[in-house]
Design a protein around this motif. Structure first.
Motif, short mmCIF file in Angstrom:
data_model
loop_
_atom_site.label_atom_id
_atom_site.label_comp_id
_atom_site.label_asym_id
_atom_site.label_seq_id
_atom_site.Cartn_x
_atom_site.Cartn_y
_atom_site.Cartn_z
N GLY A 74 12.31 92.10 -26.62
CA GLY A 74 12.82 93.40 -27.51
C GLY A 74 13.48 92.94 -28.87
O GLY A 74 13.37 91.87 -29.26
N SER A 75 14.30 94.14 -29.25
CA SER A 75 14.91 93.77 -30.69
C SER A 75 16.24 93.06 -30.81
O SER A 75 17.04 93.51 -29.81
CB SER A 75 14.48 95.00 -31.38
N VAL A 76 16.32 92.52 -31.74
CA VAL A 76 17.87 92.29 -31.96
C VAL A 76 18.26 92.60 -33.09
O VAL A 76 17.34 92.26 -34.25
CB VAL A 76 17.81 90.61 -31.75
N ASP A 77 19.28 93.20 -33.53
CA ASP A 77 19.68 93.30 -34.89
C ASP A 77 20.34 92.14 -35.77
O ASP A 77 20.22 91.95 -36.88
CB ASP A 77 20.87 94.55 -34.87
N ILE A 78 21.30 91.29 -35.06
CA ILE A 78 22.21 90.27 -35.48
C ILE A 78 21.76 89.06 -34.63
O ILE A 78 22.10 89.27 -33.54
CB ILE A 78 23.30 90.73 -35.67
N ILE A 79 21.45 87.70 -35.21
CA ILE A 79 21.51 86.71 -34.50
C ILE A 79 22.67 86.01 -35.19
O ILE A 79 22.66 85.62 -36.15
CB ILE A 79 20.32 85.98 -34.54
N ASP A 80 23.90 85.76 -34.34
CA ASP A 80 25.01 84.94 -34.66
C ASP A 80 25.01 83.70 -34.19
O ASP A 80 24.95 83.30 -32.88
CB ASP A 80 26.12 85.84 -34.20
N VAL A 81 25.14 82.86 -34.92
CA VAL A 81 24.95 81.44 -34.66
C VAL A 81 26.38 80.32 -34.60
O VAL A 81 27.03 80.35 -35.72
CB VAL A 81 23.90 80.48 -35.59
N PHE A 82 26.49 79.85 -33.41
CA PHE A 82 27.75 79.04 -33.44
C PHE A 82 27.15 77.52 -33.15
O PHE A 82 27.13 76.78 -31.85
CB PHE A 82 28.55 79.37 -32.31
N ARG A 83 26.48 76.98 -34.06
CA ARG A 83 25.95 75.78 -33.97
C ARG A 83 26.20 74.98 -35.42
O ARG A 83 26.52 75.75 -36.25
CB ARG A 83 24.52 75.87 -33.80
N SER A 84 26.34 73.70 -35.48
CA SER A 84 26.83 73.19 -36.52
C SER A 84 25.68 73.29 -37.76
O SER A 84 24.22 73.29 -37.27
CB SER A 84 26.82 71.44 -36.29
N SER A 85 26.00 73.17 -38.83
CA SER A 85 25.00 73.45 -40.00
C SER A 85 23.84 72.63 -39.83
O SER A 85 22.77 73.45 -40.07
CB SER A 85 25.59 73.04 -41.36
N ASP A 86 23.92 71.50 -39.45
CA ASP A 86 22.62 70.63 -39.24
C ASP A 86 21.79 71.11 -38.18
O ASP A 86 20.68 70.58 -37.94
CB ASP A 86 22.99 68.93 -39.34
N GLN A 87 22.12 71.87 -37.22
CA GLN A 87 21.40 72.50 -36.17
C GLN A 87 20.97 73.86 -36.05
O GLN A 87 20.27 74.21 -35.38
CB GLN A 87 22.49 72.25 -34.92
#
Length: 140
Positions: A74-87
């Motif tokens: 299905g659809s997602v409007d925003i993917i919000d990421v809580f990972r370190s920059s290099d990941q």
């Protein structure tokens, strides 16, 4: 095809947050004391549909958790990421299939290679901003 851009102005952020309904949160912790959990709980309280993405978890905040973005249908409007920059880059590559409107990197997270890849695919990017703080600051 539309080219994505790095979202920077308050007007652009407001548009992102007022038009989004579904937010997949990568790296969402099951621990209530963690920032990712608090942000997800806030977004849920604000009426967003939250999709937790965290390997080895089946449920977070009473919601079905997904092992990866590849497991979301299905659809997602925003993917919000809580990972370190290099990941971030592998998650950006996964995001290409879902074609979210926005790929959001939380405060302290920036990956310009991922941003360029996403923008070339027509996906807007937010870097180094807390989605909860921006939502509250803009009075949404």
């Amino acid at each position: 095809m539309k080219t994505g851009r790095v979202v920077q102005t308050d007007e652009e952020v407001r548009h992102v947050l007022t038009t989004a309904k579904t937010i997949a949160i990568v790296g969402l912790s099951p621990k209530p004391g963690r920032d990712s959990y608090q942000v997800a709980a806030y977004l849920q309280q604000q009426g967003y549909r939250v999709l937790p993405v965290r390997p080895a978890q089946t449920e977070i905040l009473g919601l079905k958790a997904y092992a990866s973005l590849d497991d979301i249908a299905g659809s997602v409007d925003i993917i919000d990421v809580f990972r370190s920059s290099d990941q971030v880059l592998p998650h950006a590559r996964e995001a290409l299939r879902l074609k979210p409107k926005v790929f959001w990197m939380q405060e302290g997270i920036e990956n310009h290679e991922a941003a360029a890849l996403l923008a070339a695919a027509g996906i807007d990017v937010v870097m180094n901003r807390c989605i909860k703080r921006e939502h509250a600051r803009l009075g949404l």
